[in-house]
Write a protein that holds these residues in place. Structure first.
Motif, short mmCIF file in Angstrom:
data_model
loop_
_atom_site.label_atom_id
_atom_site.label_comp_id
_atom_site.label_asym_id
_atom_site.label_seq_id
_atom_site.Cartn_x
_atom_site.Cartn_y
_atom_site.Cartn_z
N VAL A 1 0.84 -1.20 0.00
CA VAL A 1 0.00 0.00 0.00
C VAL A 1 0.87 1.25 0.00
CG1 VAL A 1 -1.62 1.37 1.38
CG2 VAL A 1 -1.95 -1.09 1.16
N LEU A 2 0.50 2.20 -0.86
CA LEU A 2 1.08 3.54 -0.83
C LEU A 2 -0.07 4.51 -0.63
CD1 LEU A 2 3.59 3.36 -3.83
CD2 LEU A 2 4.11 3.21 -1.38
N ALA A 3 0.09 5.45 0.29
CA ALA A 3 -0.99 6.40 0.58
C ALA A 3 -0.39 7.79 0.76
CB ALA A 3 -1.75 5.98 1.82
N ALA A 4 -1.18 8.80 0.37
CA ALA A 4 -0.71 10.18 0.49
C ALA A 4 -1.90 11.10 0.73
CB ALA A 4 0.04 10.61 -0.77
N ALA A 5 -1.61 12.26 1.32
CA ALA A 5 -2.61 13.30 1.53
C ALA A 5 -2.09 14.58 0.89
CB ALA A 5 -2.86 13.52 3.01
N ALA B 1 -0.33 22.56 -2.74
CA ALA B 1 0.99 22.10 -3.13
C ALA B 1 1.64 21.19 -2.08
CB ALA B 1 1.91 23.30 -3.39
N PHE B 2 1.04 21.12 -0.88
CA PHE B 2 1.57 20.29 0.20
C PHE B 2 1.17 18.83 -0.02
CE2 PHE B 2 1.01 18.09 4.23
CZ PHE B 2 2.24 18.28 4.82
N VAL B 3 2.14 17.93 0.08
CA VAL B 3 1.87 16.49 -0.02
C VAL B 3 2.61 15.79 1.11
CG1 VAL B 3 2.10 14.42 -1.44
CG2 VAL B 3 1.74 16.63 -2.54
N ASP B 4 1.92 14.85 1.77
CA ASP B 4 2.55 14.06 2.83
C ASP B 4 2.23 12.59 2.60
OD1 ASP B 4 3.96 13.41 5.13
OD2 ASP B 4 2.30 13.85 6.48
N VAL C 1 0.14 13.75 7.99
CA VAL C 1 -0.17 15.16 8.23
C VAL C 1 -0.20 15.45 9.74
CG1 VAL C 1 -1.23 15.56 5.99
CG2 VAL C 1 -2.71 14.96 7.88
N TYR C 2 0.90 15.13 10.38
CA TYR C 2 1.02 15.31 11.83
C TYR C 2 0.93 16.78 12.20
CZ TYR C 2 2.07 10.42 12.49
OH TYR C 2 1.97 9.05 12.53
N GLU C 3 -0.01 17.09 13.08
CA GLU C 3 -0.22 18.43 13.64
C GLU C 3 -0.39 19.50 12.55
OE1 GLU C 3 -1.10 18.69 16.56
OE2 GLU C 3 -0.17 17.03 17.63
N ARG C 4 -1.07 19.14 11.45
CA ARG C 4 -1.30 20.10 10.36
C ARG C 4 -2.77 20.06 9.96
NH1 ARG C 4 -1.39 21.16 4.89
NH2 ARG C 4 -0.07 22.88 4.21
N SER C 5 -3.46 21.14 10.24
CA SER C 5 -4.86 21.24 9.82
C SER C 5 -4.91 21.59 8.33
CB SER C 5 -5.59 22.29 10.65
OG SER C 5 -4.98 23.55 10.50
N GLY C 6 -6.06 21.37 7.71
CA GLY C 6 -6.22 21.70 6.30
C GLY C 6 -7.32 20.90 5.67
N MET C 7 -7.50 21.10 4.36
CA MET C 7 -8.49 20.38 3.56
C MET C 7 -7.71 19.49 2.60
SD MET C 7 -11.73 19.91 2.97
CE MET C 7 -12.67 21.35 3.46
N TYR C 8 -7.89 18.19 2.72
CA TYR C 8 -7.04 17.23 2.03
C TYR C 8 -7.80 16.36 1.02
CZ TYR C 8 -3.55 18.35 5.52
OH TYR C 8 -2.66 19.01 6.29
N THR C 9 -7.05 15.90 0.03
CA THR C 9 -7.45 14.80 -0.82
C THR C 9 -6.56 13.64 -0.41
OG1 THR C 9 -8.11 16.21 -2.66
CG2 THR C 9 -7.54 13.93 -3.19
N VAL C 10 -7.17 12.51 -0.09
CA VAL C 10 -6.41 11.33 0.35
C VAL C 10 -6.47 10.29 -0.76
CG1 VAL C 10 -6.22 9.52 2.10
CG2 VAL C 10 -6.98 11.82 2.76
N GLU C 11 -5.30 9.74 -1.10
CA GLU C 11 -5.20 8.73 -2.14
C GLU C 11 -4.51 7.49 -1.61
OE1 GLU C 11 -2.95 11.25 -4.88
OE2 GLU C 11 -4.67 11.12 -6.25
N VAL C 12 -5.05 6.33 -1.99
CA VAL C 12 -4.45 5.04 -1.61
C VAL C 12 -4.32 4.22 -2.88
CG1 VAL C 12 -4.75 2.92 -0.26
CG2 VAL C 12 -5.51 5.12 0.69
#
Length: 125
Positions: free
Chosen positions: A51-55, A59-62, A76-87
């Motif tokens: 599995v590979l996953a990202a948020a 421009a921010f990607v984790d 996304v440790y201790e980072r608020s925001g609106m994310y797109t999550v992909e797996v």
């Protein structure tokens, strides 16, 4: 007998974000904003290997790291925001979820727990 100053002081302390018992004490560990458990959509079996996953937030990607003891991938440790999550996984169709909002809490972010149900790709062998 209470004097006016004694009545005002507790209200000022509460407005300042403190309790009657003193200031809020926060822990020092970093908490994930997003945690994803990945499972097979048909069998409900946990999927961790491959599995590979990202948020993404602009421009921010984790990368979501793991799996941890819970079988979850976190990031996304201790980072608020609106994310797109992909797996993604080589034997499954990609899974994407838009509009995942991570909010700040009093001391840490409020972790959003997700469940990615992956659909297997047809075997072509």
């Amino acid at each position: 007998m209470l004097r006016p100053a004694q009545l005002v002081f507790p209200a000022i302390v509460l407005l300042a974000g403190c309790s009657l018992f003193g200031p809020t004490l926060c822990t020092t560990e970093a908490r994930p904003g997003i945690r994803v458990v990945v499972v097979d959509a048909v069998t409900n079996a946990s999927i961790t290997a491959g599995v590979l996953a990202a948020a993404h937030d602009g421009a921010f990607v984790d990368s979501l790291r793991g799996p941890f003891d819970s079988g979850a991938f976190s990031g996304v440790y201790e980072r608020s925001g609106m994310y797109t999550v992909e797996v993604v996984h080589p034997h499954y169709q990609p899974w994407t979820l838009d509009g995942v909002r991570v909010r700040s809490g009093e001391c840490h972010v409020n972790t959003v727990n997700l469940r990615a149900e992956l659909v297997a790709t047809p075997y072509d062998g």
